[in-house]
Scaffold this motif. Structure first.
Motif, PDB file in Angstrom:
ATOM      1  N   ASP A 260      -6.928   7.745   6.685  1.00 35.30           N
ATOM      2  CA  ASP A 260      -8.221   7.127   6.340  1.00 35.30           C
ATOM      3  C   ASP A 260      -8.452   7.190   4.830  1.00 35.30           C
ATOM      4  OD1 ASP A 260      -8.667   6.558   8.944  1.00 35.30           O
ATOM      5  OD2 ASP A 260     -10.032   8.255   9.319  1.00 35.30           O
ATOM      6  N   MET A 261      -8.150   8.348   4.275  1.00 33.77           N
ATOM      7  CA  MET A 261      -8.373   8.558   2.854  1.00 33.77           C
ATOM      8  C   MET A 261      -7.490   7.626   2.016  1.00 33.77           C
ATOM      9  SD  MET A 261     -10.389  10.432   1.285  1.00 33.77           S
ATOM     10  CE  MET A 261     -10.540   9.666  -0.301  1.00 33.77           C
TER      11      MET A 261
ATOM     12  N   PHE B 190      -6.293   4.795   2.988  1.00 36.57           N
ATOM     13  CA  PHE B 190      -6.769   3.420   3.162  1.00 36.57           C
ATOM     14  C   PHE B 190      -7.917   3.159   2.185  1.00 36.57           C
ATOM     15  CE2 PHE B 190      -9.129  -0.044   5.115  1.00 36.57           C
ATOM     16  CZ  PHE B 190      -8.096  -0.919   5.411  1.00 36.57           C
ATOM     17  N   GLU B 191      -8.793   4.149   2.086  1.00 35.89           N
ATOM     18  CA  GLU B 191      -9.927   4.012   1.182  1.00 35.89           C
ATOM     19  C   GLU B 191      -9.443   3.926  -0.270  1.00 35.89           C
ATOM     20  OE1 GLU B 191     -13.021   6.744   2.064  1.00 35.89           O
ATOM     21  OE2 GLU B 191     -14.230   6.166   0.318  1.00 35.89           O
ATOM     22  N   ALA B 192      -8.539   4.802  -0.615  1.00 32.13           N
ATOM     23  CA  ALA B 192      -8.025   4.831  -1.995  1.00 32.13           C
ATOM     24  C   ALA B 192      -7.369   3.496  -2.350  1.00 32.13           C
ATOM     25  CB  ALA B 192      -7.018   5.967  -2.159  1.00 32.13           C
ATOM     26  N   GLU B 193      -6.621   2.962  -1.391  1.00 30.63           N
ATOM     27  CA  GLU B 193      -5.914   1.708  -1.673  1.00 30.63           C
ATOM     28  C   GLU B 193      -6.851   0.514  -1.722  1.00 30.63           C
ATOM     29  OE1 GLU B 193      -1.507   3.132  -0.252  1.00 30.63           O
ATOM     30  OE2 GLU B 193      -2.960   2.533   1.264  1.00 30.63           O
ATOM     31  N   SER B 194      -7.933   0.610  -0.959  1.00 35.30           N
ATOM     32  CA  SER B 194      -8.913  -0.472  -1.003  1.00 35.30           C
ATOM     33  C   SER B 194      -9.692  -0.437  -2.308  1.00 35.30           C
ATOM     34  CB  SER B 194      -9.884  -0.346   0.172  1.00 35.30           C
ATOM     35  OG  SER B 194      -9.157  -0.361   1.362  1.00 35.30           O
ATOM     36  N   LYS B 195      -9.979   0.774  -2.782  1.00 33.31           N
ATOM     37  CA  LYS B 195     -10.807   0.897  -3.981  1.00 33.31           C
ATOM     38  C   LYS B 195     -10.034   0.682  -5.280  1.00 33.31           C
ATOM     39  CE  LYS B 195     -14.604   3.722  -2.380  1.00 33.31           C
ATOM     40  NZ  LYS B 195     -15.191   5.066  -2.283  1.00 33.31           N
TER      41      LYS B 195
ATOM     42  N   GLU C 207      -6.826  11.955   9.055  1.00 31.56           N
ATOM     43  CA  GLU C 207      -7.775  11.987   7.934  1.00 31.56           C
ATOM     44  C   GLU C 207      -7.100  11.522   6.648  1.00 31.56           C
ATOM     45  OE1 GLU C 207     -10.209  15.481   7.412  1.00 31.56           O
ATOM     46  OE2 GLU C 207     -10.363  15.801   9.582  1.00 31.56           O
TER      47      GLU C 207
ATOM     48  N   SER D  47      -0.162   4.599   2.096  1.00 36.98           N
ATOM     49  CA  SER D  47      -0.126   4.422   3.555  1.00 36.98           C
ATOM     50  C   SER D  47       1.302   4.210   4.037  1.00 36.98           C
ATOM     51  CB  SER D  47      -0.962   3.209   3.960  1.00 36.98           C
ATOM     52  OG  SER D  47      -2.258   3.320   3.453  1.00 36.98           O
TER      53      SER D  47
ATOM     54  N   TYR E 266     -15.378  13.295  -1.357  1.00 35.82           N
ATOM     55  CA  TYR E 266     -14.178  13.041  -0.555  1.00 35.82           C
ATOM     56  C   TYR E 266     -13.676  14.332   0.082  1.00 35.82           C
ATOM     57  CZ  TYR E 266     -14.348   8.692  -3.130  1.00 35.82           C
ATOM     58  OH  TYR E 266     -14.759   7.506  -3.662  1.00 35.82           O
TER      59      TYR E 266
ATOM     60  N   ARG F 130       0.869  -1.177   0.000  1.00 42.33           N
ATOM     61  CA  ARG F 130       0.000   0.000   0.000  1.00 42.33           C
ATOM     62  C   ARG F 130       0.905   1.225   0.000  1.00 42.33           C
ATOM     63  NH1 ARG F 130      -5.227  -0.297   1.975  1.00 42.33           N
ATOM     64  NH2 ARG F 130      -6.047  -2.425   2.005  1.00 42.33           N
TER      65      ARG F 130
END
Lengths: 637, 311
Positions: B246-247, B249-254, B243, B169, B234, B166
């Motif tokens: 979190d962002m 993490f979301e980007a890497e998950s998506k 923040e 992150s 976003y 990732r």
């Protein structure tokens, strides 16, 4: 060497102050006008275990460790005591080691001072040491003293080293002046007062309370030059700084750490930078980056760390980026023996990394050469845009010797070597497109002067791929041959430049017309030279050659030496005769004249071992007095 | 003439100055995302007012490493994974240089992962571009550290059992003071982010998504690309680590679920660069090390000055 020489060994546990005590004692002897040489033995652990330092001193020059030693100050291992339990509970028989493990090399008629406060007869007996019997057999003079109790009474227990030094001075009838003045330099206040009191009390009480059974006294000397006590690490660090090195990057690894920490302490004060980084690949790559950007830079490591540096080393060769790397050898392979010297990384430093090696390798033999060759290393690296490796070993790293202070009083050298100014760049060779020809095929001496990033008009690409004169990746056969020839050709030019210098780093010792020769490299030179003196006293016709330039190889000088003798014994600290192999490769036809004396138990040679090895070699027998050594006869035998 | 006069060169610059005159055509495949990085970088340089002579571009190995061949500046095409240590030292040696490092995802997050972590931690004032095409290209299509789990290649024929790295992150937790992601398919955003990263005083890391038309055709199908700064969905504070985390993490998950988030993820404009920190604690002189050698008035201390310790 004279028969008056002092070979004093202080033994104890790591962390007991053995190092600092011996260093001060050596300095006191130097200040008293003697020549000194120290040899350091220590285990790879922080506290406890068995460690010793030998201080050899004489009024005649001393250039190696001695044959055994003649004074043992055994302090016990204070870390062998278990602080969690009863203060007097000790771990196994560790406390006895400083006495027990040193007896085998103590010469006949030697003196033993041991700390009765730590080692009583019962403890010794329990550990199987029958000191009385052995003392009688070897005519040793034994003085049990309660150094620990004395230190406790007048200060703190850790000051028992000081009590030991006081006792030494009394037994050898030495003045306390120099020892006291060194203490005054190093400490102050209550600590100083307590130490002085312990020193004097120990001195007085030994003089008053003991009947001396020995009649041997410390040598006296009258060196009138201003002397300084230096280690090989000091000499390398100072040589680098005097040569304008202002960037060092490294990762700690024994024994290289010494040079790294000395440089880290001093560089910021002289306007330089030290970087401790994540690993040795990074360390060498940083030095490369700093050098590319116009700073004289150095990195280094020991065997395992140097293995990681083989990538950046090759990159320096291909990009022709000046770089100095130091390699402090210790016993290998792999992590081997971290605190023991060996000369077994020779082939590693000569040939590591891909492709044909275009590097220079120096192997200083002593403190003076460590300084001089480090300076030369920078000159060669920056004048010829080539990586230079200074390879030495744990022995030189840790040994202290006195050197005339004036030896170091030389002009610094900020010359950046084959580097252009912006005006010169404007006049230099350019491609028709206007591109600066950083790697032109036909410069003088094979060296195409470089520009530094940030200079107007000097843009080029440095790449680890084969490249055109402008630095662009090229696989053209014609360009390839031109570039390889130019890079390799530098080595010939460097060899002839080194030959033209005022003094060669190939050193001969003994009469030119001697019948036999002994050859060695790096740290064993002093020992071999002393062995030659002893052999000649015993009637042998022998001389020695110490080789300190390894690549390019000093073919002419070695050829002359080998040609002039009947047979030549090559002495080195490894099991596979690496230097003999190199010599055979370089000299070809003289290979059959070379025999080998090898030692690889983690201890450097003593002069007497070289003497015995030489006698074995001329007798044509392959039996040696010590199983720690190996004799390999000449192929022609 | 001064020693490094290029550093004081503040004239108008044309992006064409960054096109080399003589080297061969780029050997990247037609349609390669690397062309997008090259173009954006050439455009960003005039925006920040940097000239080729005051710029040092240090690259690693692989397709991305060839960037230094097609970009006109001082260049150092180093070795696989090692661009950052070379770049770091060059910046310490001469802080006036604009130092940019570049490499691929294998180079930066695999073999050079250790250097990435430590360069971020130290916050060196350099810009680091990672060409992330989730594949080893030049070695002909092996799984890379950023390839998705289950990715099949010649070296992982049953599908990779590993979760991908990732990068955002990792960069944030390692200490980068500027973290962004852009893509070759977003040329305008790429140019802006590159200019911003170059001007940032500290370690600026750009995870630059590039497509590999030969070995990783899937990467081209990342749709839609959403700019986190432009999208109302976003809303977060790029200067807030939590923040930002979190962002990211979301980007890497998506990333592998059909939505690619790009833009600035973290910007810390207050943290001093490593060089400044090193000067502040007295570990580095004020004047650039590299200038000393050209300064005839510079004083050079000798080891003789240190010998009193040894008497």
């Amino acid at each position: 060497m004279t028969d008056r020489e002092l070979m004093w060994r202080i033994a104890g546990g790591s962390g007991d102050g053995i190092d600092s005590t011996s260093q001060n004692f050596a300095k006191a002897l130097m200040r008293a006008g003697l020549c000194v040489f120290t040899h350091r033995h220590y285990p790879s652990r922080i506290r406890g275990g068995h460690t010793y330092v030998e201080v050899r001193a004489d009024d005649a020059p001393v250039r190696s460790r001695g044959n055994g030693f003649n004074f043992l100050l055994a302090l016990g291992d204070s870390f062998a005591r278990n602080p969690q339990a009863d203060h007097d509970t000790i771990y196994g028989n560790e406390e006895v080691k400083p006495l027990a493990e040193n007896l085998d090399e103590l010469n006949e008629g030697g003196i033993i001072v041991y700390d009765e406060g730590l080692l009583d007869e019962e403890t010794l007996a329990a550990a199987g040491v029958d000191l009385e019997a052995r003392a009688e057999e070897n005519d040793w003079h034994v003085y049990p003293l309660d150094l620990r109790g004395l230190a406790r009474e007048h200060g703190r227990e850790v000051m028992r080293n000081t009590a030991g030094v006081g006792a030494t001075a009394a037994l050898l009838d030495m003045d306390l002046d120099h020892i006291e003045s060194l203490m005054e330099d190093a400490m102050s206040g209550e600590i100083l007062e307590a130490n002085l009191e312990i020193l004097e009390t120990a001195y007085e009480s030994v003089k008053a309370d003991y009947e001396f059974t020995h009649d041997w006294r410390a040598p006296t000397g009258d060196h009138d030059e201003q002397q300084v006590l230096m280690s090989g690490s000091n000499a390398i660090a100072y040589g680098a700084m005097d040569e304008g090195c202002r960037f060092i990057s490294g990762y700690p690894m024994t024994p290289w750490t010494d040079v790294f920490t000395i440089m880290s302490q001093h560089l910021p004060a002289v306007g330089g930078v030290s970087e401790q980084v994540e690993d040795e690949i990074a360390a060498a790559a940083l030095a490369l980056g700093a050098s590319h950007a116009g700073v004289k830079a150095m990195s280094g490591s020991s065997g395992g760390g140097f293995a990681l540096m083989s990538e950046p080393l090759g990159l320096a060769e291909m990009t022709e980026t000046p770089l100095v790397l130091v390699e402090a050898m210790r016993a290998g392979p792999s992590t081997g023996m971290p605190t023991k010297p060996e000369q077994s990384d020779l082939e590693h430093v000569l040939y590591t990394s891909q492709g044909d090696s275009t590097r220079v390798v120096f192997a200083p033999a002593n403190i003076r050469e460590s300084y001089e060759q480090t300076r030369t290393a920078f000159q060669v690296a920056y004048n010829y845009q080539i990586p230079v490796v200074v390879v030495y070993d744990q022995k030189i790293q840790g040994e202290l010797r006195n050197v005339d202070e004036a030896f170091f009083d030389r002009e610094p050298n900020p010359d950046l070597g084959a580097t252009l100014t912006e005006d010169e760049i404007a006049e230099a060779a350019h491609h028709s497109s206007g591109k600066f020809q950083r790697f032109r095929h036909d410069p003088e001496n094979g060296v195409s002067p470089r520009s530094i990033p940030g200079q107007q008009g000097g843009r080029f690409l440095a790449t680890g791929n084969e490249h055109s004169p402008e630095g662009h990746i090229s696989e053209s056969p014609t360009n390839r041959v031109a570039q390889v020839n130019r890079r390799l050709g530098k080595l010939d030019t460097i060899r002839s430049e080194l030959d033209e210098r005022d003094h060669s780093h190939q050193t001969t010792h003994g009469p030119a017309d001697a019948e036999y020769g002994i050859m060695t490299w790096g740290s064993q030179q002093g020992t071999v030279f002393e062995a030659v003196d002893r052999l000649r006293e015993a009637g042998h016709s022998v001389k020695a050659l110490g080789v300190s330039d390894l690549m390019p190889y000093p073919e002419a000088e070695v050829t002359e030496f080998v040609e002039s003798v009947e047979e030549c014994l090559v002495v080195e600290m490894n099991a596979t005769a690496q230097f003999r192999g190199l010599t055979q490769k370089e000299l070809g036809r003289f290979g059959p004249r070379l025999a080998s004396l090898l030692k690889y138990n983690g201890e450097p040679f003593e002069p007497r071992e070289v003497v015995e090895g030489f006698e074995t070699s001329i007798d044509g027998e392959s039996t040696l007095p010590h199983e720690s050594m190996k004799f390999v006869p000449a192929a022609g035998d | 003439m001064s020693v490094f006069s290029a550093i004081d060169d503040d004239r108008e610059i044309d992006q064409e100055e960054f096109t080399p005159g003589i080297e061969p055509q780029a050997t990247w495949c037609p349609g390669c995302g690397d062309f997008g990085v090259l173009k954006a970088l050439k455009q960003a340089m005039p925006d920040v007012g940097r000239t080729p002579d005051e710029t040092l571009l240090v690259t690693g190995i692989g397709c991305s490493g060839k960037l230094s061949s097609y970009f006109e500046s001082y260049g150092f095409h180093s070795i696989h994974g090692r661009s950052l240590p070379v770049a770091r030292a060059a910046k310490l040696a001469n802080p006036g240089l604009e130092v940019i490092a570049a490499g691929g995802d294998g180079d930066g997050y695999g073999i050079g992962g250790n250097h990435f972590m430590h360069t971020a931690r130290e916050n060196h004032d350099i810009t680091y571009i990672v060409f992330n095409n989730e594949i080893f290209g030049l070695t002909k299509g092996q799984t890379s550290p950023t390839s998705p789990k289950g990715h099949k290649s010649k070296t992982q024929p049953h599908g990779s059992a590993k979760d991908p790295v990732r990068p955002l992150s990792l960069s944030l937790t390692s200490g980068s003071s500027y973290v962004a992601r852009t893509a070759a398919v977003n040329p305008n955003q790429a140019r802006e982010i590159l200019a911003e990263a170059i001007e940032h005083d500290g370690f600026a890391h750009i995870d630059f998504l590039t497509q590999c038309p030969t070995w990783n055709k899937d990467a081209k199908e990342y749709v839609p690309y959403v700019d986190v700064q432009d999208s109302e969905d976003y809303d977060f504070d790029v200067t807030d680590r939590r923040e930002a985390a979190d962002m990211m993490f979301e980007a890497e998950s998506k990333l592998h679920e059909g939505e690619v988030l790009t833009g600035r993820f973290y910007v810390d404009g207050d943290r001093p660069s490593y060089g400044a920190e090193k000067r502040a604690v007295g570990e580095m002189p004020e004047e650039p090390l590299a200038e000393r050698y050209f300064d005839e008035d510079a004083e050079w201390e000798r080891s003789a000055d240190l010998l009193h310790h040894h008497r």
